[in-house]
Design an enzyme around this catalytic site. Sequence first.
Site, PDB file in Angstrom:
ATOM      1  N   CYS A  53     -14.396   2.723  -0.501  1.00 25.51           N
ATOM      2  CA  CYS A  53     -13.367   2.541   0.517  1.00 25.51           C
ATOM      3  C   CYS A  53     -13.512   3.554   1.646  1.00 25.51           C
ATOM      4  O   CYS A  53     -13.323   3.217   2.819  1.00 25.51           O
ATOM      5  CB  CYS A  53     -11.986   2.621  -0.129  1.00 25.51           C
ATOM      6  SG  CYS A  53     -11.662   1.243  -1.260  1.00 25.51           S
ATOM      7  N   HIS A 105     -10.340  -3.664  -3.417  1.00 25.47           N
ATOM      8  CA  HIS A 105      -9.402  -2.543  -3.472  1.00 25.47           C
ATOM      9  C   HIS A 105      -8.386  -2.701  -2.350  1.00 25.47           C
ATOM     10  O   HIS A 105      -8.632  -3.379  -1.348  1.00 25.47           O
ATOM     11  CB  HIS A 105     -10.142  -1.215  -3.314  1.00 25.47           C
ATOM     12  CG  HIS A 105     -10.982  -0.851  -4.485  1.00 25.47           C
ATOM     13  ND1 HIS A 105     -11.532   0.399  -4.630  1.00 25.47           N
ATOM     14  CD2 HIS A 105     -11.379  -1.562  -5.574  1.00 25.47           C
ATOM     15  CE1 HIS A 105     -12.224   0.456  -5.756  1.00 25.47           C
ATOM     16  NE2 HIS A 105     -12.149  -0.733  -6.337  1.00 25.47           N
ATOM     17  N   CYS A 109     -11.629   5.816  -2.960  1.00 26.10           N
ATOM     18  CA  CYS A 109     -12.905   6.013  -3.651  1.00 26.10           C
ATOM     19  C   CYS A 109     -14.030   6.051  -2.608  1.00 26.10           C
ATOM     20  O   CYS A 109     -13.805   5.772  -1.422  1.00 26.10           O
ATOM     21  CB  CYS A 109     -13.136   4.874  -4.642  1.00 26.10           C
ATOM     22  SG  CYS A 109     -13.517   3.285  -3.841  1.00 26.10           S
ATOM     23  N   GLU A 153      -7.394  -0.760   0.040  1.00 26.65           N
ATOM     24  CA  GLU A 153      -7.852  -0.346   1.376  1.00 26.65           C
ATOM     25  C   GLU A 153      -8.742  -1.410   2.011  1.00 26.65           C
ATOM     26  O   GLU A 153      -8.624  -1.708   3.204  1.00 26.65           O
ATOM     27  CB  GLU A 153      -8.638   0.969   1.303  1.00 26.65           C
ATOM     28  CG  GLU A 153      -7.883   2.121   0.691  1.00 26.65           C
ATOM     29  CD  GLU A 153      -8.132   2.297  -0.799  1.00 26.65           C
ATOM     30  OE1 GLU A 153      -8.250   3.452  -1.233  1.00 26.65           O
ATOM     31  OE2 GLU A 153      -8.204   1.278  -1.543  1.00 26.65           O
TER      32      GLU A 153
END
Length: 154
Positions: free
Chosen positions: A88, A55, A85, A57
Amino acid sequence: MSSDIDIKWMNRALELARKAEAEGEVPVGAVLVRDGELIGEGWNRPIAAHDPTAHAEIQAMRDAAQRIGNYRLLDTTLYVTLEPCPMCAGAMVHARVGRLVFGATDPRTGAAGSVFDLLQSDALNHQLAVDDGVLAEACGDLLRSFFQRKRGKA
């Protein structure tokens, strides 16, 4: 109200989100800043990297940790176009990121207040300051148009 600095860094995150979109990924971008300097950046890459953890992040935190030679990302601010999410958010807590600034909320998996509030939970050993809604309309529009095209509704 968003500061000029927050808008500047969120605009950079939006540029990275567009890079993700150009690669066929969900358009999310992130930058990590310390003392006014960019120390890490990333965009969604789970498809290209064959990595469910890739992801934006996570990519930004990995980049920063490599650049500074430390997994502790103290006194940093993470800017991301979409509310993180749980995965993260957990990584941000472990890395000791100081502040999160995000654009669009995620009503399905958001872990910074929408569905869960992991970043300010007293049950965890670290809490982050959280500011949301920075360039929310632009961030949300990018995501909406991406998914409309994906679903053939454009």
